[in-house]
Write an enzyme that holds these catalytic residues in place. Structure first.
Site: not given
Ligand code: PEP
Ligand code: MG
Length: 613
Positions: A225, A544
């Site tokens: 941290h 994303c």
């Molecule tokens: C992914 O799998 O790219 C995603 C955005 O979801 P997580 O990272 O929460 O599994």
């Protein structure tokens, strides 16, 4: 712009571990990043041990309980103050530190830790000893579970961090019980380099990056941290420097290179000159990024690219506003379940979603319903008896939408809270881990039923039903994206899982790190397919996963058809800077070349070549 890449001579010397003839001496440690510094050392002493001597209290139980409650209140007050302080710091800092301060405060609320202390107080222990023992026990449990489950890489680091969090919060409460002062930097001269044996995260959080030029310590690691905080504060730092105190005393001049991990003691005039240039170049780079926030995210060729932020904890909210992000492209709701003792009810969830949606104003918030499973653990779900069964391959088991459809009451509660929050502003709803259209159909049925029920009861929701989208996280979903798009209002490519499932390489394991590579042609071709299929169905699609915030991949993703990215808030200005400098035709050409390649190394070279041009 690449000031940090070219530490040049210092790096070479650090690697060779040699002394310069001019008398300068080179030390080497763990690079924590965030630039370069030059200045006099300010040495702080060792942290005193806080292990209490007396275990059995001579006070009454009520008095010890009262002392503990007061220390907890003081600790919460201090953490809140720190939270206010970091609100004035750069956004990267807030992203890193904010969630951690929230975790500390939650530990001081109703928690396993608090229960452990209270039962020890009931047994007649002093408050100091009770806190010390309870936090040490939880920290040890964390480390034992790491060993038992043979965790490695990121997972092991997470368990170690969590153990550190327990010790850290214990230290804070004990210091407050003993009225021990925290590290004082009040007499540190401006622009000095803080040199310490070890630095606690709580002390690191007190550092004012405008006053402290750099930090160098003898102990510490790059994933702890303290390191996270220093990185977030933007303070150049090198930790775990062996032999630091053999060479450095108060006032010794140091050059710190936070990128290569070198610390030059008593630098020659040549090293000093070079270091000054690096310090200036780095400051300029940061200033340029700061200006990005107010500029539009339009490509040099005119196309508008939407840059949104991912949110994992509400503490990140102020930064999202500051980052210039055009909304939240992925709100992971797992935080509501992970450290909670009980399942969050509709009212609890509503309060949080409504606050976030209101803060975002006219920018949309995309809320993903619970994605439990894989490496994500949810204590509240285990306690509610919903999960807990052992699975040989948890990533391939009852994960995401599968779990929610098996326990529809979870989904109903979450949908109801989200639909009510939609009265506060634009919302979109996202389903995780979908592999077949029937899952969307089943979830939509529940979604519409909940909406009808709320309407019947006269409960306020948004004017229209928020769009319901699906994550594309498996090869099955990617290769049938066109079909899924007929049932979904939008798609979001989760490249983290898509890479894992495509390459059969665990995203959380360092054993297969070399294989887990989103540049693998199979992953990139699949992403390209999703964009083509969604385009034909006129279905909006975003990316994303982590690649959405990776500057190197932005031109390629645009070339593959991406117009909408969602990433860590701290990356938004950097990605915007890239978007503004590239043209659509060049991105298309790059994508065509990359899709024709089968060799990962060649793909990497094409991306690097594009960046240099
Ligand atoms: C992914 O799998 O790219 C995603 C955005 O979801 P997580 O990272 O929460 O599994
Ligand atoms: Mg995922």
């Amino acid at each position: 712009m690449n000031a940090h890449r070219s530490s040049g001579r210092g790096e070479d010397l650090a690697r060779s571990g040699m002394d310069e003839p001019g008398g300068e001496h080179l030390l080497h440690g763990e690079p924590i990043g965030a630039g370069f510094a030059i200045g006099p050392a300010f040495v702080v002493g060792e942290d005193p041990s806080l292990e209490p001597e007396a275990r059995i209290s001579h006070l009454t139980r009520e008095q010890e309980h009262a002392r503990f409650s007061e220390a907890v209140e003081r600790s919460i007050g201090q953490l809140k103050k720190l939270q206010n302080r970091i609100a004035r710091l750069p956004e990267e800092t807030q992203v890193e530190i904010g969630p951690m301060l929230e975790v500390y405060q939650r530990m001081l609320g109703p928690s396993r830790l608090k229960n452990g202390v209270v039962s020890r107080l009931d047994d007649g222990m002093t408050a100091e000893a009770a806190v010390y023992e309870a936090t040490a026990e939880l920290a040890e449990l964390m480390l034992a579970s790491r060993d038992e489950r043979q965790l490695v890489g990121e997972d092991a680091a997470a368990a170690e961090r969590r153990a550190g969090e327990f010790r850290e919060i214990g230290r804070r409460v004990i210091r407050n019980l003993m009225r021990e002062s925290f590290l004082s930097l009040s007499n540190m001269p401006n622009g000095a380099i803080l040199v310490a044996h070890t630095l606690r995260p709580a002390d690191a959080a007190l550092i004012d990056p405008a006053r402290v030029a750099a930090v160098v310590t003898e102990d510490g690691g790059s994933t702890g941290h303290t390191a996270i905080m220093l990185r977030a504060l933007g303070v150049p730092a090198v930790l775990a420097v062996e032999g630091l105190f053999d060479h450095v005393t108060d006032g010794t001049t140091l050059v710190v290179d936070g990128y290569s991990g070198s610390v030059t003691v008593d630098p020659s005039s040549r090293t000093t000159r070079q270091a000054r240039k690096q310090v200036a170049a780095y400051a300029q780079e940061r200033q340029e990024l700061g200006r990005m926030r107010r500029l539009s995210s339009r490509m040099a060729s005119g196309e508008k690219i939407s840059l949104q932020a991912n949110l994992e904890l509400p503490a990140e909210l102020p930064l999202i506003a500051q980052s210039g992000a055009a909304g939240i492209g992925l709100l992971r709701t797992e935080f509501l379940f992970i450290n909670a003792e009980t399942l969050p009810d509709e009212a609890t969830q509503y309060d949080i979603y409504a606050a976030i949606v209101s803060t975002m104003g006219s920018d949309p918030t995309t809320i993903r319903v619970l994605d439990w499973g894989g490496e994500k653990q949810g204590e509240a779900l285990i306690r509610a008896g919903i999960v807990g069964r052992d699975s040989i391959n948890p990533a391939l088991g009852v994960r995401g939408i599968r779990l929610l459809l098996e326990y529809p009451e979870l989904l109903e509660t979450q949908f109801a809270a989200i639909l009510r929050a939609a009265a506060k502003g634009p919302v979109r709803v996202l389903l995780p881990m979908v592999t077949v259209a029937s899952e969307i159909v089943a979830a939509r049925e529940i979604y519409e039923r909940v909406a009808r029920r709320l309407k019947r009861k006269g409960i306020e929701t948004g004017e229209t039903l928020p769009p319901l989208g699906v994550m594309i996280e498996t090869p099955a979903a990617a290769l049938t994206a066109g079909h899924l798009a007929q049932y979904a209002d939008f798609l979001a490519i989760g490249s983290n899982d898509l890479t894992m499932y495509t390459l059969a390489a665990d995203r959380a394991s360092s054993d297969v790190l070399a294989l887990y590579n989103p540049l693998h042609p199979a992953v990139l071709r699949m992403i390209g397919e999703v964009f083509s299929a969604a385009f034909l169905e006129r279905c909006p699609v975003s990316v994303c996963g982590e690649i959405a915030g990776n500057p190197r991949l932005i031109p390629l993703l645009i070339g593959l058809g991406c117009r909408s990215f969602s990433m860590s808030a701290s990356m938004v200005p950097r990605v915007k800077q890239i978007v503004r400098h590239i043209s659509y035709n060049d991105c298309r050409l790059l994508a065509r070349r990359v899709l024709a390649e089968t060799d990962i190394g060649e793909i990497a070279r094409l991306l690097d070549g594009f960046q240099r041009n």
